[in-house]
Design a protein around this motif. Structure first.
Motif, PDB file in Angstrom:
ATOM      1  N   THR A   1       0.832  -1.201   0.000  1.00  0.00           N
ATOM      2  CA  THR A   1       0.000   0.000   0.000  1.00  0.00           C
ATOM      3  C   THR A   1       0.868   1.253   0.000  1.00  0.00           C
ATOM      4  N   LYS A   2       1.974   1.240   0.722  1.00  0.00           N
ATOM      5  CA  LYS A   2       2.891   2.380   0.710  1.00  0.00           C
ATOM      6  C   LYS A   2       3.394   2.654  -0.702  1.00  0.00           C
ATOM      7  N   VAL A   3       3.769   1.608  -1.412  1.00  0.00           N
ATOM      8  CA  VAL A   3       4.225   1.762  -2.793  1.00  0.00           C
ATOM      9  C   VAL A   3       3.104   2.311  -3.665  1.00  0.00           C
ATOM     10  N   GLY A   4       1.891   1.769  -3.482  1.00  0.00           N
ATOM     11  CA  GLY A   4       0.751   2.244  -4.264  1.00  0.00           C
ATOM     12  C   GLY A   4       0.440   3.706  -4.013  1.00  0.00           C
ATOM     13  N   LEU A   5       0.543   4.144  -2.764  1.00  0.00           N
ATOM     14  CA  LEU A   5       0.291   5.541  -2.436  1.00  0.00           C
ATOM     15  C   LEU A   5       1.368   6.449  -3.006  1.00  0.00           C
ATOM     16  N   GLN A   6       2.603   5.982  -3.035  1.00  0.00           N
ATOM     17  CA  GLN A   6       3.677   6.762  -3.641  1.00  0.00           C
ATOM     18  C   GLN A   6       3.463   6.921  -5.141  1.00  0.00           C
ATOM     19  N   ILE A   7       2.978   5.858  -5.785  1.00  0.00           N
ATOM     20  CA  ILE A   7       2.668   5.944  -7.211  1.00  0.00           C
ATOM     21  C   ILE A   7       1.530   6.935  -7.443  1.00  0.00           C
ATOM     22  N   ALA A   8       0.498   6.863  -6.602  1.00  0.00           N
ATOM     23  CA  ALA A   8      -0.626   7.799  -6.731  1.00  0.00           C
ATOM     24  C   ALA A   8      -0.171   9.239  -6.526  1.00  0.00           C
ATOM     25  N   GLU A   9       0.742   9.454  -5.581  1.00  0.00           N
ATOM     26  CA  GLU A   9       1.224  10.812  -5.302  1.00  0.00           C
ATOM     27  C   GLU A   9       2.049  11.375  -6.453  1.00  0.00           C
ATOM     28  N   SER A  10       2.644  10.493  -7.260  1.00  0.00           N
ATOM     29  CA  SER A  10       3.488  10.946  -8.368  1.00  0.00           C
ATOM     30  C   SER A  10       2.689  11.385  -9.591  1.00  0.00           C
ATOM     31  N   VAL A  11       1.368  11.179  -9.578  1.00  0.00           N
ATOM     32  CA  VAL A  11       0.539  11.612 -10.702  1.00  0.00           C
ATOM     33  C   VAL A  11       0.568  13.135 -10.791  1.00  0.00           C
ATOM     34  N   PRO A  12       0.794  13.706 -11.969  1.00  0.00           N
ATOM     35  CA  PRO A  12       0.870  15.172 -12.090  1.00  0.00           C
ATOM     36  C   PRO A  12      -0.418  15.857 -11.635  1.00  0.00           C
ATOM     37  N   ILE A  13      -0.273  16.970 -10.977  1.00  0.00           N
ATOM     38  CA  ILE A  13      -1.323  17.890 -10.553  1.00  0.00           C
ATOM     39  C   ILE A  13      -2.194  17.310  -9.440  1.00  0.00           C
ATOM     40  N   ILE A  14      -2.889  16.189  -9.712  1.00  0.00           N
ATOM     41  CA  ILE A  14      -3.856  15.669  -8.748  1.00  0.00           C
ATOM     42  C   ILE A  14      -3.260  14.627  -7.809  1.00  0.00           C
ATOM     43  N   GLY A  15      -1.969  14.288  -8.002  1.00  0.00           N
ATOM     44  CA  GLY A  15      -1.360  13.223  -7.216  1.00  0.00           C
ATOM     45  C   GLY A  15      -1.450  13.421  -5.710  1.00  0.00           C
ATOM     46  N   PRO A  16      -0.989  14.573  -5.189  1.00  0.00           N
ATOM     47  CA  PRO A  16      -1.069  14.792  -3.737  1.00  0.00           C
ATOM     48  C   PRO A  16      -2.502  14.754  -3.212  1.00  0.00           C
ATOM     49  N   TRP A  17      -3.448  15.247  -4.005  1.00  0.00           N
ATOM     50  CA  TRP A  17      -4.851  15.241  -3.583  1.00  0.00           C
ATOM     51  C   TRP A  17      -5.377  13.802  -3.498  1.00  0.00           C
ATOM     52  N   VAL A  18      -4.998  12.980  -4.468  1.00  0.00           N
ATOM     53  CA  VAL A  18      -5.430  11.577  -4.457  1.00  0.00           C
ATOM     54  C   VAL A  18      -4.846  10.849  -3.246  1.00  0.00           C
ATOM     55  N   LYS A  19      -3.577  11.100  -2.953  1.00  0.00           N
ATOM     56  CA  LYS A  19      -2.942  10.453  -1.808  1.00  0.00           C
ATOM     57  C   LYS A  19      -3.626  10.867  -0.503  1.00  0.00           C
ATOM     58  N   THR A  20      -3.944  12.161  -0.372  1.00  0.00           N
ATOM     59  CA  THR A  20      -4.631  12.625   0.833  1.00  0.00           C
ATOM     60  C   THR A  20      -6.019  12.015   0.949  1.00  0.00           C
ATOM     61  N   LEU A  21      -6.704  11.884  -0.175  1.00  0.00           N
ATOM     62  CA  LEU A  21      -8.033  11.290  -0.173  1.00  0.00           C
ATOM     63  C   LEU A  21      -7.977   9.844   0.300  1.00  0.00           C
ATOM     64  N   LEU A  22      -6.963   9.116  -0.135  1.00  0.00           N
ATOM     65  CA  LEU A  22      -6.858   7.701   0.205  1.00  0.00           C
ATOM     66  C   LEU A  22      -6.289   7.471   1.599  1.00  0.00           C
ATOM     67  N   ALA A  23      -5.239   8.204   1.937  1.00  0.00           N
ATOM     68  CA  ALA A  23      -4.502   7.914   3.161  1.00  0.00           C
ATOM     69  C   ALA A  23      -4.811   8.864   4.305  1.00  0.00           C
ATOM     70  N   GLY A  24      -5.511   9.966   4.045  1.00  0.00           N
ATOM     71  CA  GLY A  24      -5.726  10.955   5.091  1.00  0.00           C
ATOM     72  C   GLY A  24      -4.563  11.921   5.168  1.00  0.00           C
ATOM     73  N   ASP A  25      -4.543  12.731   6.201  1.00  0.00           N
ATOM     74  CA  ASP A  25      -3.508  13.746   6.344  1.00  0.00           C
ATOM     75  C   ASP A  25      -2.199  13.183   6.892  1.00  0.00           C
ATOM     76  N   ALA A  26      -2.250  11.984   7.457  1.00  0.00           N
ATOM     77  CA  ALA A  26      -1.058  11.407   8.073  1.00  0.00           C
ATOM     78  C   ALA A  26      -0.019  11.054   7.008  1.00  0.00           C
ATOM     79  N   GLU A  27       1.252  11.198   7.369  1.00  0.00           N
ATOM     80  CA  GLU A  27       2.337  10.852   6.464  1.00  0.00           C
ATOM     81  C   GLU A  27       2.589   9.350   6.429  1.00  0.00           C
TER      82      GLU A  27
END
Length: 224
Positions: A156-182
């Motif tokens: 899941t950590k790897v999957g979230l890192q891949i999601a975060e690497s998506v241009p523009i919306i990546g960080p938003w997708v990661k926050t949506l999936l994982a919450g605000d926690a790092e």
């Protein structure tokens, strides 16, 4: 007994015309294996739906025992497998079915593409089918974390890192999936459970309904 029940319901709700409209329609000759061996490739869609039904039913059983928090998630899965009657069988069906349904959907998509079944007038149904494919991939991804073991955690950590690497919306997708926690923690598990059990199944049922309605209206596509 069944006939009496059917007649009782039909007498009050007049369901026979509805049932005939759904069931009584011609199946093209090219999808009948008795006439063409290649007709077996037209079974991929039905097999995908059959496995999806198994996934839904087994998933409903699993949610009766699963506890979506980081303290009890793994314990509840362990209890299900070792102490619940047939629990290991049901979980095994759900686990392997998650992979099999993606494989069958991929084969179904290939059949639709290579036979040109996405062309007019079925372009919209092709789009709906692609959306169903993405929903299935989302179900596979979100369900992988739920056992809360080390393999699921690091995957899941790897999957979230891949999601975060998506241009523009990546960080938003990661926050949506994982919450605000790092870190992948309690909030991540809760969100994945909610997405896996509520949001994605709702989208899947809506898309499947649209898919089947269009198939019923447009009929089964012809051979290449």
């Amino acid at each position: 007994m069944i006939d009496k029940i059917y007649d009782w319901v039909d007498d009050r709700l007049d369901i026979t015309p509805i049932w005939r409209d759904i069931a009584d329609h011609e199946v093209p000759e090219h999808v009948n294996p008795a006439y063409h061996f290649s007709a077996f490739v037209y079974c991929f869609g039905g097999l995908t739906f059959f496995i999806t039904v198994i996934q839904v039913l087994s998933g409903m059983f699993l949610t009766m025992y699963y506890v979506p928090d980081i303290v009890n998630a793994w314990k509840s899965v362990y209890y299900l497998q070792h102490d619940v009657a047939a629990g290991v069988i049901v979980r095994g069906m759900h686990h392997w079915g998650a992979s099999l349904v993606v494989v069958m959907m991929f084969l179904h998509t290939l059949r639709v593409f290579f036979t040109g079944s996405y062309k007019q007038p079925r372009e919209l149904n092709w789009v709906v089918g692609v959306l169903i494919f993405f929903v299935m991939l989302g179900l596979s991804f979100t369900g992988y974390l739920l056992p809360w073991d080390m393999k699921a955690l690091f995957a899941t950590k790897v999957g979230l890192q891949i999601a975060e690497s998506v241009p523009i919306i990546g960080p938003w997708v990661k926050t949506l999936l994982a919450g605000d926690a790092e870190i992948v923690g309690a909030q991540t598990l809760t969100r994945f459970f909610a997405i896996h059990v509520f949001f994605l199944p709702a989208a899947l049922f809506a898309l499947l309904a649209a898919h089947f309605i269009m198939i019923r209206k447009q009929g089964i596509s012809g051979p290449l």
